[in-house]
Design a protein around this motif. Structure first.
Motif, short mmCIF file in Angstrom:
data_model
loop_
_atom_site.label_atom_id
_atom_site.label_comp_id
_atom_site.label_asym_id
_atom_site.label_seq_id
_atom_site.Cartn_x
_atom_site.Cartn_y
_atom_site.Cartn_z
N LEU A 20 0.83 -1.20 0.00
CA LEU A 20 0.00 0.00 0.00
C LEU A 20 0.87 1.25 0.00
O LEU A 20 0.59 2.21 -0.72
CB LEU A 20 -0.93 -0.01 1.21
N TYR A 21 1.94 1.22 0.79
CA TYR A 21 2.87 2.37 0.83
C TYR A 21 3.46 2.64 -0.57
O TYR A 21 3.53 3.79 -1.02
CB TYR A 21 3.99 2.12 1.83
N ALA A 22 3.89 1.58 -1.25
CA ALA A 22 4.49 1.71 -2.58
C ALA A 22 3.49 2.30 -3.58
O ALA A 22 3.84 3.16 -4.39
CB ALA A 22 4.98 0.35 -3.07
N MET A 23 2.25 1.85 -3.51
CA MET A 23 1.21 2.38 -4.40
C MET A 23 0.97 3.86 -4.13
O MET A 23 0.77 4.66 -5.05
CB MET A 23 -0.08 1.57 -4.21
N ARG A 24 0.99 4.22 -2.85
CA ARG A 24 0.80 5.63 -2.48
C ARG A 24 1.96 6.49 -2.98
O ARG A 24 1.76 7.62 -3.42
CB ARG A 24 0.66 5.74 -0.96
N MET A 25 3.17 5.97 -2.89
CA MET A 25 4.33 6.71 -3.38
C MET A 25 4.20 7.01 -4.88
O MET A 25 4.46 8.13 -5.32
CB MET A 25 5.61 5.90 -3.12
N THR A 26 3.80 6.01 -5.65
CA THR A 26 3.63 6.21 -7.09
C THR A 26 2.51 7.21 -7.37
O THR A 26 2.67 8.11 -8.21
CB THR A 26 3.32 4.87 -7.78
N GLU A 27 1.42 7.09 -6.64
CA GLU A 27 0.28 7.99 -6.85
C GLU A 27 0.67 9.45 -6.57
O GLU A 27 0.36 10.34 -7.36
CB GLU A 27 -0.87 7.58 -5.91
N VAL A 28 1.37 9.67 -5.47
CA VAL A 28 1.76 11.04 -5.12
C VAL A 28 2.83 11.57 -6.08
O VAL A 28 2.80 12.74 -6.48
CB VAL A 28 2.25 11.12 -3.65
#
Length: 199
Positions: free
Chosen positions: A37-45
């Motif tokens: 989830l953290y990795a997905m958030r990093m890409t999104e931001v």
């Protein structure tokens, strides 16, 4: 800009590794492995904050915490030197994991070296890409992890963390942080931290 086939393959393998995280987080009614989830958030931001980011920066953002649970904080002394040692070991570990995957896919050494440079946070405040990665890390923290952090720690520690986070960010990053849709109590604490920091 269309994502390269290699980039998509790297994301898939990074996510496959992070999917093994035994720690979970529930978000919008769905449970995820925490680091996935953290990795997905990093890409999104990153996509929002720096839509023209280079491929190396996109890779570094996605694998920022790859397999982080394998080196727990509890393995180190629970003091400032222990924390700093843990953080340094983590950076090297993330580089090693990411390099293995990028080599497997067939990325050129120049790209692998650049991802390593970014993951090690080299030339913060001097390198535009390293600074962008740090801004994204701070924005993800403030948007998704700050409120739970607030609930676990005394106000003076929270204020100190906000001030340290703020100093790491560029002016553009700080501007984006002030535009985040945060709960009122979180906004107030950030305001307190920034006001105190100006004194």
């Amino acid at each position: 800009m269309a994502a390269s086939e290699k980039l998509l393959q790297a994301f898939h393998l990074f996510d496959e590794a992070n999917n093994k995280d035994p720690n979970t987080e529930t978000y919008n009614g769905k449970t995820y492995p925490k680091e996935l989830l953290y990795a997905m958030r990093m890409t999104e931001v990153l996509d929002e904050f720096a839509p023209d980011a280079s491929e190396a920066l996109k890779l570094a953002a996605r694998c920022q915490h790859i397999c982080r649970w394998e080196i727990p904080r509890s393995n180190y002394e629970m003091n400032r030197p222990g924390y700093l040692k843990w953080r340094q070991e983590l950076k090297k570990f993330h580089v090693q994991k990411a390099t293995e995957i990028l080599r497997k896919i067939g990325y050129e050494q120049d790209t692998i070296d650049r991802v390593e440079f970014l993951l090690l946070k080299k030339q913060l405040k001097k390198s535009v890409e390293t600074q962008t990665l740090e801004d994204v890390i701070c924005l993800v923290f403030l948007n998704h992890y700050f409120e739970p952090f607030m609930q676990k720690h005394p106000e003076n520690k929270v204020v100190d963390i906000v001030q340290k986070t703020w100093r790491k960010m560029s002016l553009e990053g700080q501007k984006s942080a002030l535009e985040l849709l945060l709960p009122e109590n979180a906004k107030e604490l950030i305001k307190t931290a920034l006001t105190d920091g100006e004194k």
